[in-house]
Design a protein around this motif. Sequence first.
Motif, mmCIF file in Angstrom:
data_model
loop_
_atom_site.group_PDB
_atom_site.id
_atom_site.type_symbol
_atom_site.label_atom_id
_atom_site.label_comp_id
_atom_site.label_asym_id
_atom_site.label_seq_id
_atom_site.Cartn_x
_atom_site.Cartn_y
_atom_site.Cartn_z
ATOM 1 N N LEU A 135 0.862 -1.307 -0.164
ATOM 2 C CA LEU A 135 -0.075 -0.013 0.005
ATOM 3 C C LEU A 135 0.909 1.409 0.128
ATOM 4 N N GLU A 136 1.829 1.395 0.736
ATOM 5 C CA GLU A 136 2.714 2.542 0.937
ATOM 6 C C GLU A 136 3.409 2.787 -0.191
ATOM 7 N N ASP A 137 3.623 1.622 -1.309
ATOM 8 C CA ASP A 137 4.627 2.100 -2.390
ATOM 9 C C ASP A 137 3.737 3.169 -3.453
ATOM 10 N N TYR A 138 2.437 3.343 -3.101
ATOM 11 C CA TYR A 138 1.893 4.174 -3.932
ATOM 12 C C TYR A 138 2.827 5.784 -3.919
ATOM 13 N N GLY A 139 2.557 6.258 -5.064
ATOM 14 C CA GLY A 139 3.181 7.630 -5.016
ATOM 15 C C GLY A 139 4.154 8.009 -6.149
ATOM 16 N N GLU A 159 0.227 4.447 -9.167
ATOM 17 C CA GLU A 159 -1.213 4.480 -8.761
ATOM 18 C C GLU A 159 -1.635 2.973 -8.394
ATOM 19 N N LEU A 160 -2.264 2.773 -7.094
ATOM 20 C CA LEU A 160 -2.774 1.495 -6.585
ATOM 21 C C LEU A 160 -4.259 1.449 -7.004
ATOM 22 N N ARG A 161 -4.487 0.257 -7.428
ATOM 23 C CA ARG A 161 -6.171 0.162 -7.347
ATOM 24 C C ARG A 161 -6.732 -0.263 -6.240
ATOM 25 N N GLY A 162 -7.531 0.335 -5.911
ATOM 26 C CA GLY A 162 -8.158 0.235 -4.229
ATOM 27 C C GLY A 162 -9.531 1.021 -4.136
ATOM 28 N N ILE A 192 -3.615 5.996 4.903
ATOM 29 C CA ILE A 192 -4.327 7.222 4.865
ATOM 30 C C ILE A 192 -4.306 7.755 3.356
ATOM 31 N N ALA A 193 -5.683 8.068 2.855
ATOM 32 C CA ALA A 193 -5.926 8.155 1.323
ATOM 33 C C ALA A 193 -5.218 9.597 0.855
#
Length: 357
Positions: A135-139, A159-162, A192-193
């Motif tokens: 999750l935290e790899d998003y960015g 971007e992660l699908r979620g 956190i989004a």
Amino acid sequence: MKLVLVLVLPLQLACLALGLPQNGAFYINGNGKGNGNGEYYNGVKLHIEAQEERLFAYRGENVTLSCRYRYEPPANGSRKVRVKWSKLNMDFTKESDVMVAIGLRHRSFGEFKERVYLQQAQERDVSLVITDVRLEDYGKYKCEVIDGLEDESAIVELELRGVVFPYQPHHGRYQLNFHDAKQACEGQDAMIASFEQLFQAWEEGLDWCNAGWLGDGSVQYPITAPRGPCGGKDNSAGVRNYGQRHKNLHRYDVFCFASTLKGRIYFRRHPLKFNYEEAVRACEDDGGEIAKVGQLYAAWKFLKFDRCEAGWVADGSVRYSVVFPRPKCGPPEPGVRTFGFPRKETKKFGVYCFKMN
């Protein structure tokens, strides 16, 4: 005139002693000493090319962030360059090192240690491969190539699908400062989004009248149906923004982001149902654990998990997920419903369990 000579001559001598160019040219390799044959080049420009479109991935996948470099005019021969990948923090305060490589030597850092490597499928390919995406790899990631005095970089966005969901703890509305908000999401197998994730959720129909923290330290909330208590019925639909708030002093709810599961959600019900402690034990006795809120949302979003029956989840709340709305299953829209936080000792329900694959 004498003073000028005194100042300039030592500078020239210093440049010669260090082997530095004096006419604006740069050494083509990464060690400041030419190409290994005593040559150095004039007028060669380093260029970097990276993926421009956002890259989408699911949690648990392997993903490649494309990045290549080239020279104009083309330069022949192999050169040592230094490649650095870093991740931009969500609030843009600083960068976090991901990986540094020179030739065959490389080093990864922090949460990326032993999860990343350079693809190097072709010459001058310095694409970054991230395994087992979290999750935290998003960015946003920066690909930087350093060749002598040349330093070029480009940004690649992952971007992660979620699914985004609003969250408040058992003690009620507007009780979380920023740091508490981050921990609350992490405790529910979520993070956190970001604003971009909340905005996409709004475009997909998320409507929520309580303001919540986002990862950049701002406080916002999405409205699809304008109404009086939610910013005024005369205002247009959109994501309302309170701006930046003090991360320690101000308190709100939070918007969390969950992605795909590495396991499955299932429902258990004893003939007499369970209080909270009995529910936790029932999942553990079955080789699993009581499901977290983020896991229930992920199952609803990605696995079409539909169960019109209230059950305990890990934070002490009671919820159920509806993919196909029908009578006696709450509102006419799909979603994860909540009964709030009943008394753990006396109230009895079924339980949602989670088991790893």
